[in-house]
Design an enzyme around this catalytic site. Structure first.
Site, PDB file in Angstrom:
ATOM      1  N   TYR A 133     -13.435  32.235  15.910  1.00 39.80           N
ATOM      2  CA  TYR A 133     -14.563  31.805  16.757  1.00 39.80           C
ATOM      3  C   TYR A 133     -15.434  30.796  16.012  1.00 39.80           C
ATOM      4  O   TYR A 133     -15.476  29.630  16.330  1.00 39.80           O
ATOM      5  CB  TYR A 133     -15.419  33.016  17.146  1.00 39.80           C
ATOM      6  CG  TYR A 133     -14.927  33.826  18.329  1.00 39.80           C
ATOM      7  CD1 TYR A 133     -13.610  33.757  18.763  1.00 39.80           C
ATOM      8  CD2 TYR A 133     -15.795  34.683  19.006  1.00 39.80           C
ATOM      9  CE1 TYR A 133     -13.170  34.512  19.836  1.00 39.80           C
ATOM     10  CE2 TYR A 133     -15.356  35.437  20.084  1.00 39.80           C
ATOM     11  CZ  TYR A 133     -14.046  35.349  20.499  1.00 39.80           C
ATOM     12  OH  TYR A 133     -13.629  36.103  21.556  1.00 39.80           O
ATOM     13  N   GLU A 254     -18.163  42.978  21.162  1.00 41.94           N
ATOM     14  CA  GLU A 254     -18.449  42.912  19.740  1.00 41.94           C
ATOM     15  C   GLU A 254     -19.869  43.379  19.458  1.00 41.94           C
ATOM     16  O   GLU A 254     -20.123  44.088  18.500  1.00 41.94           O
ATOM     17  CB  GLU A 254     -18.256  41.471  19.244  1.00 41.94           C
ATOM     18  CG  GLU A 254     -18.394  41.352  17.734  1.00 41.94           C
ATOM     19  CD  GLU A 254     -18.161  39.927  17.249  1.00 41.94           C
ATOM     20  OE1 GLU A 254     -17.611  39.770  16.170  1.00 41.94           O
ATOM     21  OE2 GLU A 254     -18.548  38.976  17.957  1.00 41.94           O
TER      22      GLU A 254
END
Lengths: 392, 379
Positions: A133, A254
């Site tokens: 990411y 997350e």
């Protein structure tokens, strides 16, 4: 006896028969965690036996459907399993970003072909995944990412750099956000899946202030990513250029995880710190008490949050609040633990501190309010989505 | 039990919310009575209206005419009271006194509970003896006298003391000041000879008294529960009152927060809405988090108390302390973010600050309860 009670009895028996005593000890270091993957080795026979029994039963991913390697448990049954595992202190048989991150994304966005292949591999711990990411210029402002995949018809050529890629040096495959349209900020990102052994992929570990780190820099130099791995198995999740939707969905997961909303990390520390310290200063005792008040309250919040999620009562941005409050609390927890431990906790390398655990853990927590979106970004999200403040 | 309101509780919340916003509003109640310098500090009419809705008897069992509900339900009413700063005897009478009386004899119940259910009676509870809450030390003494008792001593911070038809008084019938045992609770009628009130208006414009007992003669039937066995009832009263005060505090916090967030969405400075400034956004979002967490620990503690759990005491103290932190933050940020106007009497935000201050002190402040969390946790 209700079905759930029967299930609890059976689960208890199964765990008794299949979870070795060594696997009921708290996780002390990296070796105690089994991550799976092509090159994985087991620390000992007990770890192997526990893992293999869990795979066979579908208990590495108990709530996933059976055809994808899970046990197809209902939420209530999954809760019973969690409770029964917690009761005997059983370690997770497999830890994996595939389970925590990619799996939920595939269950939500994946094609049938992708689910059959990748979810089964994840459940059996065959492929170890890492998450691509963040980039050097795109941390919390993730959508500004620059890694670019040039469309070459049946494949992309990917160039760029990722950072903070946890365990990239140990991972087999990556799920990676790649810009495929430079004109469209949000709708120009594709969520790609590819092999870390592909030509042009390289990794470099990053040493952190805690003296160690699971993090890496990851470089892509003309990496060829095919658009498909076979019939109904595209190399991307969701649609091309719509990977941001997948990323956002995953960030929610997350944040819940980091916040400790799952019930972990919400404990009080005053009693333990006071017992282990030589002497507790009354002002420190007061700080510990104030901390425990916040920890008890946050624990209740975590419970309430999970209860509300189950019935759809929680605000969709509530994970941001949990992440903000939970990570700030955890940093404070470790500051106080350092203070209560005194000079002993400064020891960077000693047997008494298991190699400097207190200070390394303390330093590690400083990342809590940075990774997965900084506290400041969480506050922005609360301002915008919950409080509806202007221009937020 | 999940940590949110079930359907019945959600309905009660809706009723309470509507009623309190309409009838218990700051304009109709707090400002109205304050500006008239009302000697009671609250309106009896509203108290009777609350009785008509069944609120006043929420914690009183059905045999005695109440609704036989629990602390979650009482907390629902209290949160709305807090949100609207509604002055009323609910906390002292329907929560504290009702809990004490509910543990008394049938005679005591029959004598005093109907007044609560009907919204006719106001009762005060006299525990503190000094400016800080410390119920482990009780010096007020009741000595055997004939077939009754003679009560001597002084109680402070007796909310509604002068307006009350009866005072529940915690006194010592044996032992030393700091003893756990030897406490007895008495129901002292309003007109008892030898009782005198020094009434004072508090910062939130509620009325409290320093009440003196100068050889007040009480019949044996004034005893609530057992002679020398009052500590257990007192602890129940304290648990009920503390979680009740915490629930009201959450209401105060939410009221102040909502008012402040609304304000920064409307107020312009430097050509922008001040709510556009990140410095304020982050503080508002932090405040939101704290208030949400405080709400969570309050409902957790209420459920534990209703379920008679041994963990209830710890969670009640955690709740009272956490609410003090969150509500304190809410009112301070409220006045600051309102700017100069927040300092004016005309704007309501300052009223929240005053009420919060009084509630924080009631039955133990943040320090008292954080210390109690430590003690109960074994350190």
């Amino acid at each position: 006896m209700s079905d759930l009670d029967t299930f609890r009895m059976e689960t208890r028996e199964w765990l008794e028969a299949n979870c070795p005593a060594e696997m009921r000890e708290p996780v002390r270091d990296e070796d105690d965690v089994y991550w799976g993957g092509r090159n994985a080795t087991f620390k000992n026979d007990a770890q192997k036996a526990w893992f293999e029994a869990a795979v066979e039963k579908g208990y590495t991913v108990p709530a996933w459907p059976k055809e994808y390697g899970g046990a197809g448990l209902s939420p209530a049954e999954a809760k019973v399993l969690r409770e029964e595992m917690a009761r005997i202190g059983a370690r997770p048989p497999l830890s994996s970003f595939g389970i925590w991150m990619l799996g939920p994304a595939l269950l939500h966005f994946g094609t049938e072909g992708q689910k059959k292949r990748f979810l089964n591999e994840i459940a059996r711990g065959e492929i170890r995944w890492c998450q691509g990411y963040s980039e050097p210029g795109s941390g919390s402002d993730l959508v500004s990412l620059q890694t670019f995949g040039e469309d070459k018809g049946d494949h992309w050529v990917v160039n760029g750099q990722k950072i903070w890629t946890s365990y990239a040096d140990k991972a087999d495959w990556i799920f990676c956000l790649v810009r495929t349209d430079k004109e469209n900020k949000y709708q120009g990102i594709t969520f790609m899946l590819y092999d870390m052994a592909s030509e042009g992929v390289s990794t470099k570990p990053i040493l952190l202030i805690s003296g160690s780190s699971p993090f890496c820099e990851t470089f892509f130099d003309d990496v060829k990513v095919p658009k498909s791995y076979g019939e109904d198995v595209p190399a991307y999740v969701g649609e091309v250029n719509r990977g941001w939707d997948v990323a956002k969905y995953l960030l929610g997961h997350e944040r819940e995880m980091i916040s400790g909303a799952d019930g972990g990390n919400t404990g009080t520390i005053g009693a333990a710190m006071s017992r282990s310290a030589d002497e507790i200063d009354p002002v420190l005792r007061a700080e510990l008490a104030m901390f425990d008040v916040d920890a008890l309250a946050y624990g209740a919040m975590g419970e309430k949050f999970l209860d509300e999620i189950k019935v759809g009562k929680a605000h969709p941005a509530q994970p941001n609040m949990m992440k903000y409050a939970g990570t700030e609390l955890n940093k404070r927890r470790h500051e106080l633990m350092m203070s209560a431990g005194g000079s002993r906790n400064l020891e960077w390398e000693s047997d008494e501190t298991s190699g400097g655990k207190p200070s390394r853990n303390w330093l590690r927590t400083k990342a809590n309010s940075i990774e997965g979106g900084t506290s400041e970004v969480m506050l922005n999200v609360i301002s915008k989505r919950i409080l509806d403040l202007p221009g937020a | 039990m999940p940590l949110y309101h079930d359907e019945d509780q959600a309905m009660l919340a809706e009723t309470a919310s509507q009623f309190m916003a309409e009838e218990g509003s700051i304009q109709k109640q707090l400002r109205h009575w304050r500006d008239r310098d009302c000697k009671d500090g609250f309106g009896h009419g509203l108290w009777e209206q609350m009785a008509e809705l069944g609120f006043t008897g929420i914690l009183i069992d059905e045999d005695n005419g109440g609704l036989g509900m629990g602390h979650v339900e009482a907390g629902i009413v209290l949160e709305e009271i807090g949100r609207n700063l509604t002055p009323s005897p609910f906390l002292t009478t329907s929560v504290l006194a009702a809990t004490a009386l509910g543990n008394g004899s049938d005679d005591i119940k029959g004598r005093y509970l109907p007044g609560i259910v009907e919204g006719k009676a106001v009762y005060a509870v006299a525990i503190d003896e000094g400016a800080k809450h410390n119920p482990s030390r009780i010096k007020t003494r009741a000595e055997k006298s004939g077939n009754g008792f003679k009560l001597s001593g002084q109680k402070d911070f007796v909310i509604h003391g002068a307006s009350a038809d009866m005072l529940v008084v915690a006194a010592r019938t044996s032992g030393a000041d700091d003893d756990e045992d030897g406490i007895t609770l008495f129901a002292v009628p309003k007109d008892a000879a030898g009782m005198s009130h020094d009434a004072v208006r508090l910062v939130d414009s509620s009325m409290a008294t320093h009440t003196k007992f100068d050889g007040v003669e009480l019949d044996g039937d004034a005893v609530i529960g057992e002679v020398d066995g009052g500590r257990e009832i007192l602890n129940k009263v304290l648990n009920a009152g503390r979680i009740g005060a915490a629930a009201e505090g959450v209401g105060v916090a939410r009221g102040a927060m909502d008012m402040t967030v609304d304000y920064i969405k409307q107020r312009k400075q430097f050509g922008k809405l001040i709510g556009e400034f990140q410095a304020l956004q982050h503080r508002a979002s932090h405040l939101y988090s704290e208030v949400e967490i405080a709400r969570a620990v309050v409902i957790k503690a209420q459920q534990l108390l209703d379920g008679d759990s041994e963990k209830a005491e710890l969670m009640i103290s955690a709740a009272k302390a956490k609410v003090a932190k969150a509500a304190g933050l809410a009112v301070r940020e409220g006045v600051q973010m309102h700017g100069g106007i927040g300092m004016t009497d005309e704007y309501d935000i300052g009223l929240y600050m005053k009420r919060d201050r009084a509630l924080q002190e009631f039955l133990g402040d943040v320090y008292y309860h954080a210390n109690r969390v430590a003690t109960l946790s074994g350190y």
